[in-house]
Design a protein around this motif. Structure first.
Motif, PDB file in Angstrom:
ATOM      1  N   ASP A  76     -18.186   1.253   3.946  1.00 13.54           N
ATOM      2  CA  ASP A  76     -17.839   2.607   4.452  1.00 13.54           C
ATOM      3  C   ASP A  76     -16.371   3.194   3.937  1.00 13.54           C
ATOM      4  N   ASP A  77     -15.706   3.959   4.560  1.00 11.19           N
ATOM      5  CA  ASP A  77     -14.384   4.347   4.240  1.00 11.19           C
ATOM      6  C   ASP A  77     -13.293   3.326   4.022  1.00 11.19           C
ATOM      7  N   TRP A  78     -13.721   2.192   4.957  1.00  7.55           N
ATOM      8  CA  TRP A  78     -12.694   1.273   5.123  1.00  7.55           C
ATOM      9  C   TRP A  78     -12.798  -0.081   4.350  1.00  7.55           C
ATOM     10  N   TYR A  79     -13.792   0.035   3.432  1.00  5.78           N
ATOM     11  CA  TYR A  79     -14.082  -1.021   2.434  1.00  5.78           C
ATOM     12  C   TYR A  79     -12.843  -1.243   1.555  1.00  5.78           C
ATOM     13  N   GLY A  80     -12.360  -2.407   1.624  1.00  7.11           N
ATOM     14  CA  GLY A  80     -11.281  -2.996   0.720  1.00  7.11           C
ATOM     15  C   GLY A  80      -9.901  -2.701   1.559  1.00  7.11           C
ATOM     16  N   THR A  81      -9.933  -2.557   2.774  1.00  7.03           N
ATOM     17  CA  THR A  81      -8.618  -2.250   3.614  1.00  7.03           C
ATOM     18  C   THR A  81      -8.374  -3.376   4.557  1.00  7.03           C
ATOM     19  N   THR A  82      -7.343  -3.433   5.194  1.00  3.00           N
ATOM     20  CA  THR A  82      -7.024  -4.652   5.985  1.00  3.00           C
ATOM     21  C   THR A  82      -5.832  -3.967   7.232  1.00  3.00           C
ATOM     22  N   ASN A  83      -5.763  -4.688   8.062  1.00  9.51           N
ATOM     23  CA  ASN A  83      -4.591  -4.412   9.025  1.00  9.51           C
ATOM     24  C   ASN A  83      -3.494  -5.340   8.895  1.00  9.51           C
ATOM     25  N   GLU A  84      -3.290  -6.186   8.029  1.00 12.28           N
ATOM     26  CA  GLU A  84      -2.106  -6.933   7.972  1.00 12.28           C
ATOM     27  C   GLU A  84      -2.002  -7.377   6.541  1.00 12.28           C
ATOM     28  N   ALA A  85      -0.708  -7.720   6.056  1.00 13.22           N
ATOM     29  CA  ALA A  85      -0.366  -8.284   4.784  1.00 13.22           C
ATOM     30  C   ALA A  85       0.899  -8.455   4.562  1.00 13.22           C
ATOM     31  N   HIS A  86       1.276  -9.250   3.608  1.00 13.91           N
ATOM     32  CA  HIS A  86       2.667  -9.779   3.337  1.00 13.91           C
ATOM     33  C   HIS A  86       3.090  -8.836   2.368  1.00 13.91           C
ATOM     34  N   LEU A  87       4.429  -8.237   2.428  1.00 14.53           N
ATOM     35  CA  LEU A  87       4.910  -7.101   1.935  1.00 14.53           C
ATOM     36  C   LEU A  87       6.172  -7.660   0.904  1.00 14.53           C
ATOM     37  N   HIS A  88       6.301  -7.569  -0.452  1.00  6.87           N
ATOM     38  CA  HIS A  88       7.163  -7.907  -1.447  1.00  6.87           C
ATOM     39  C   HIS A  88       7.638  -6.633  -2.120  1.00  6.87           C
ATOM     40  N   GLN A  89       8.852  -6.821  -2.644  1.00  4.46           N
ATOM     41  CA  GLN A  89       9.295  -5.615  -3.650  1.00  4.46           C
ATOM     42  C   GLN A  89      10.070  -6.332  -4.810  1.00  4.46           C
ATOM     43  N   TYR A  90       9.828  -5.979  -5.875  1.00  2.00           N
ATOM     44  CA  TYR A  90      10.659  -6.346  -7.080  1.00  2.00           C
ATOM     45  C   TYR A  90      12.172  -5.673  -7.172  1.00  2.00           C
ATOM     46  N   TYR A  91      13.223  -6.528  -6.996  1.00  3.46           N
ATOM     47  CA  TYR A  91      14.503  -5.833  -6.801  1.00  3.46           C
ATOM     48  C   TYR A  91      15.481  -6.828  -7.435  1.00  3.46           C
ATOM     49  N   LYS A  92      16.296  -6.568  -8.344  1.00  8.92           N
ATOM     50  CA  LYS A  92      17.279  -7.115  -9.067  1.00  8.92           C
ATOM     51  C   LYS A  92      16.583  -8.459  -9.772  1.00  8.92           C
ATOM     52  N   ARG A  93      15.570  -7.930 -10.538  1.00  4.41           N
ATOM     53  CA  ARG A  93      14.891  -9.204 -11.352  1.00  4.41           C
ATOM     54  C   ARG A  93      14.168 -10.134 -10.625  1.00  4.41           C
ATOM     55  N   LYS A  94      14.040  -9.997  -9.309  1.00  4.65           N
ATOM     56  CA  LYS A  94      13.320 -11.075  -8.625  1.00  4.65           C
ATOM     57  C   LYS A  94      12.177 -10.287  -7.648  1.00  4.65           C
ATOM     58  N   ILE A  95      11.252 -11.097  -7.577  1.00  4.69           N
ATOM     59  CA  ILE A  95      10.352 -10.353  -6.515  1.00  4.69           C
ATOM     60  C   ILE A  95      11.107 -10.807  -4.836  1.00  4.69           C
ATOM     61  N   ARG A  96      11.372 -10.072  -3.943  1.00  8.89           N
ATOM     62  CA  ARG A  96      11.777 -10.137  -2.724  1.00  8.89           C
ATOM     63  C   ARG A  96      10.557 -10.123  -1.798  1.00  8.89           C
ATOM     64  N   TYR A  97      10.470 -11.062  -0.836  1.00 11.68           N
ATOM     65  CA  TYR A  97       9.720 -11.045   0.472  1.00 11.68           C
ATOM     66  C   TYR A  97      10.604 -10.277   1.555  1.00 11.68           C
ATOM     67  N   ILE A  98       9.918  -9.319   1.792  1.00 14.66           N
ATOM     68  CA  ILE A  98      10.315  -8.339   2.856  1.00 14.66           C
ATOM     69  C   ILE A  98      10.005  -8.768   4.120  1.00 14.66           C
ATOM     70  N   GLY A  99       8.482  -8.786   4.523  1.00 19.62           N
ATOM     71  CA  GLY A  99       8.228  -9.564   5.449  1.00 19.62           C
ATOM     72  C   GLY A  99       6.499  -9.157   5.737  1.00 19.62           C
ATOM     73  N   TYR A 100       6.221  -9.768   6.961  1.00 18.04           N
ATOM     74  CA  TYR A 100       4.668  -9.520   7.288  1.00 18.04           C
ATOM     75  C   TYR A 100       4.742  -8.350   8.124  1.00 18.04           C
ATOM     76  N   ILE A 101       3.587  -7.686   7.791  1.00 16.84           N
ATOM     77  CA  ILE A 101       3.307  -6.071   8.522  1.00 16.84           C
ATOM     78  C   ILE A 101       2.046  -6.403   8.915  1.00 16.84           C
ATOM     79  N   GLY A 102       1.616  -5.953  10.172  1.00 19.99           N
ATOM     80  CA  GLY A 102       0.251  -5.755  10.729  1.00 19.99           C
ATOM     81  C   GLY A 102       0.237  -4.806  11.950  1.00 19.99           C
ATOM     82  N   ALA A 103      -1.012  -4.352  11.924  1.00 17.51           N
ATOM     83  CA  ALA A 103      -1.383  -3.184  12.684  1.00 17.51           C
ATOM     84  C   ALA A 103      -2.176  -3.735  13.720  1.00 17.51           C
TER      85      ALA A 103
END
Length: 192
Positions: A76-103
């Motif tokens: 259905d509309d929610w196919y391929g979605t989730t309510n939790e994930a680990h968040l990363h961002q590329y910053y200053k030539r490294k991939i930084r771990y921001i944190g775990y987010i969950g709904a």
């Protein structure tokens, strides 16, 4: 003597200009291929954790990477979605771990304009990511009667949350801050 001094000064500046032109660095690349960097990182995570992972790249101010090990597979509309994930961002030539987010269990990770959005039964969160740091706005008590309503601001870095401010707000403001009502679902794909 004055003519030779003028010639010397002119020659000096000409030589300096030529040397500066030859040795000046070329313009740095301003375009970073985030997709390529994030896919490579996700593949490393699959090898490291030895399990199936799913990823999504969301374009905020700069693109961010969300990685999870479970997604909803209903058709259905929610196919391929989730309510939790680990968040990363590329910053200053490294991939930084921001944190775990969950709904909450009945909601999904979404995005709206330049923010990640998630929520639960009676709370709504908006997360902006910039320079390897997440800035979180949370409104709680939404659509409840006879309870206090709060708006909280926090900073998330390296999976640590630091509350900056927490204030009581009106019911009308809490319902206005329902970020989750105006967003689009984040779709995850299997890391190959």
């Amino acid at each position: 003597m004055k003519k030779s001094l003028k010639r010397t000064i002119i020659c000096f500046f000409l030589m300096l200009g030529i040397a500066g032109t030859v040795s000046a660095p070329t313009e740095a690349k301003s375009h970073v291929n985030y997709t390529k960097i994030y896919k490579k990182f996700a593949k490393k995570q699959v090898r490291k954790k030895k399990k199936t992972l799913y990823m999504a790249i969301v374009k905020l101010d700069t693109p961010v990477l969300l990685i999870t090990d479970r997604v909803w597979n209903t058709r259905d509309d929610w196919y391929g979605t989730t309510n939790e994930a680990h968040l990363h961002q590329y910053y200053k030539r490294k991939i930084r771990y921001i944190g775990y987010i969950g709904a909450g269990p009945s909601s999904r990770l979404c995005y709206h304009k330049k923010s990640l959005v998630y929520g639960g039964h009676h709370f709504s969160c908006r997360l902006k990511v910039k320079n390897g740091v997440g800035k979180l706005d949370t409104s709680s008590g939404i659509y409840l009667n006879d309870v206090p309503y709060y708006h909280e601001k926090a900073i998330i870095k390296h999976n640590k949350r630091r509350v900056i401010s927490k204030k009581r707000i009106s019911k009308k403001q809490a319902e206005k801050d329902d970020y989750y009502a105006k967003c689009r679902l984040v779709k995850f794909k299997k890391v190959k």
